[in-house]
Write an enzyme that holds these catalytic residues in place. Structure first.
Site, PDB file in Angstrom:
ATOM      1  N   LYS A  99       0.842  -1.203   0.000  1.00  0.00           N
ATOM      2  CA  LYS A  99       0.000   0.000   0.000  1.00  0.00           C
ATOM      3  C   LYS A  99       0.873   1.249   0.000  1.00  0.00           C
ATOM      4  O   LYS A  99       2.017   1.217   0.446  1.00  0.00           O
ATOM      5  CB  LYS A  99      -0.909   0.007   1.232  1.00  0.00           C
ATOM      6  CG  LYS A  99      -1.885  -1.172   1.248  1.00  0.00           C
ATOM      7  CD  LYS A  99      -2.872  -1.093   2.408  1.00  0.00           C
ATOM      8  CE  LYS A  99      -3.825  -2.284   2.361  1.00  0.00           C
ATOM      9  NZ  LYS A  99      -4.851  -2.244   3.426  1.00  0.00           N
ATOM     10  N   ASP A 212       8.806  -1.402 -17.227  1.00  0.00           N
ATOM     11  CA  ASP A 212       7.363  -1.384 -16.947  1.00  0.00           C
ATOM     12  C   ASP A 212       6.772   0.008 -17.138  1.00  0.00           C
ATOM     13  O   ASP A 212       6.047   0.518 -16.285  1.00  0.00           O
ATOM     14  CB  ASP A 212       7.079  -1.901 -15.530  1.00  0.00           C
ATOM     15  CG  ASP A 212       5.614  -2.292 -15.340  1.00  0.00           C
ATOM     16  OD1 ASP A 212       4.940  -2.590 -16.353  1.00  0.00           O
ATOM     17  OD2 ASP A 212       5.135  -2.304 -14.196  1.00  0.00           O
TER      18      ASP A 212
END
Length: 411
Positions: A99, A212
């Site tokens: 998170k 990415d």
């Protein structure tokens, strides 16, 4: 890290693990191995309530209080202070890796983003790698000239690696989503692309491949916007006040000398050489950026698929046939028949491709010189053969960027 980007996390891919990968990026970051001796992640930072693993792998304190949920995420609350310094004020988002929370840095009285990595070994290894890469970037770009996110600190907390980043705005994907996927205009794309190309070119010059690049991993520095009326859609459209962007998520960034995993990148931005298992180098980032720019231009992904062979067929519909010499070398020979892509043009999947894909130049909405130059650049980036694909060093000198170079010379 992005501020209030609650749509974090990439769009779900739906592919099986053998054919697809989402690197756990939360619209942000998500590895390579690094020397453990250089990253002492545990005891120097933990408080007196040392933790141990119980039978199901969830960490507990000696007093029995749970620190982690069943998936290895830290259980926290607003107001929690980590390292005696970082006070959590809200959750920004979450992904496979963990998170991201917004915190007040009590020492500096400024807002920061803290990525709290799941307390699972594979994610810890990715986090160690990301820290090593970000430390290298900080060292190589100490005056912050290139548009890469800055790491401000890192520490261990109750078995979790926590990476402190500058607080940024929304991801470009989230901005598009909140703007009903209305595309950016060519001038906006030019300004964002120039920064992105400089940033990734800087990585490439320092023997690093991001692997990415996607709209979720490109964040506005500030996502404030003005509303303007859109004549085409007869609706109001958000216009960013600033086009400054930064690249984030260096968890799968790979140095040239390191082992190259055979499968990298998130599906829609994956280069053909990766799908065909031909090996890859820095040019896979160029392909990904080409797909990103097309998404900025269209407001949707260029290759909307979840299957590798269908992905290759979409490329052919958009860019023409894959060169036979590449198909001849692929280890994925089940994709090939008679030195051509093994594709059934009578299938329902082909109907889907015809409905969603068209030759690259046909995507051009207007025949302006700016758009012609943009599509010329895109054609150079979306080149099958890595030896013919443009480098970012070369791309920065493409005529598409001439207005910015002239502007820079005058200022």
């Amino acid at each position: 890290m992005g501020k209030e980007d609650n749509g974090y996390g990439s769009r779900k891919d739906g592919d099986d693990p053998e054919t697809d990968t989402d690197t756990g990026s939360f619209s942000q970051h998500t590895g390579n191995s690094t020397d453990d001796n250089s990253l002492q992640l545990e005891s120097p930072f933990l408080d007196d309530n040392a933790v141990s693993a119980d039978d199901d792998g969830v960490k507990k304190s000696r007093e029995g209080r749970d620190y982690d949920d069943e998936e290895g995420h830290l259980v926290y609350h607003v107001g929690l202070v980590m390292k005696g310094r970082y006070e959590i004020i809200l959750t920004l988002g979450e992904g496979a890796f963990g998170k991201v929370v917004e915190c007040i840095d009590r020492d500096k009285q400024e807002h920061v983003a803290v990525k709290i990595v799941r307390n699972i070994e594979c994610f810890r290894e990715v986090a160690k790698s990301e820290i090593a890469v970000l430390e290298e970037i900080n060292s190589l770009d100490d005056d912050n000239r290139f548009a890469c996110v800055r790491m401000l600190d890192w520490f261990g907390y109750e078995g979790h690696i926590c990476i402190v980043m500058e607080l940024l705005g929304l991801s470009t994907f989230e901005f598009l989503r909140q703007n009903h996927f209305l595309p950016f205009n060519v001038e906006q794309i030019r300004h964002m692309a120039f920064q992105l190309f400089r940033a990734v070119c800087f990585l490439h010059r320092n023997k690093l491949t991001h692997t990415d690049l996607k709209p979720e991993n490109i964040l506005f520095v500030c996502s404030d916007y003005d509303l303007e009326y859109n004549n085409e859609t007869k609706s109001k459209k958000k216009k960013p006040r600033s086009l400054d962007v930064k690249v984030v998520d260096f968890g799968t960034a790979t140095f040239d000398h390191e082992h190259h995993e055979s499968l990298v990148s998130t599906r829609h931005y994956r280069a053909p050489e990766v799908i065909l298992d031909l090996g890859w180098n820095q040019s896979c980032d160029v392909w990904s950026l080409g797909c990103v720019l097309m998404e900025f231009y269209l407001g949707r992904t260029l290759f909307p698929t979840h299957d590798s062979k269908e992905h290759l067929a979409m490329m052919e519909k958009t860019l023409g046939p894959i060169p036979p010499h590449l198909l001849k070398k692929t280890r994925k020979q089940h994709y090939v028949h008679n030195e051509r892509l093994n594709w059934d043009e009578q299938s329902s999947s082909d109907d889907y491709i015809r409905a969603n894909c068209q030759p690259l130049q046909q995507h051009m909405l207007r025949c302006s010189e700016d758009e012609r130059q943009l599509f010329d650049l895109l054609g150079c980036m979306l080149e099958y053969d890595v030896y013919r694909r443009i480098t970012l060093e070369e791309a920065l000198w493409h005529p598409f960027f001439s207005p910015l170079r002239v502007q820079k010379q005058r200022s």
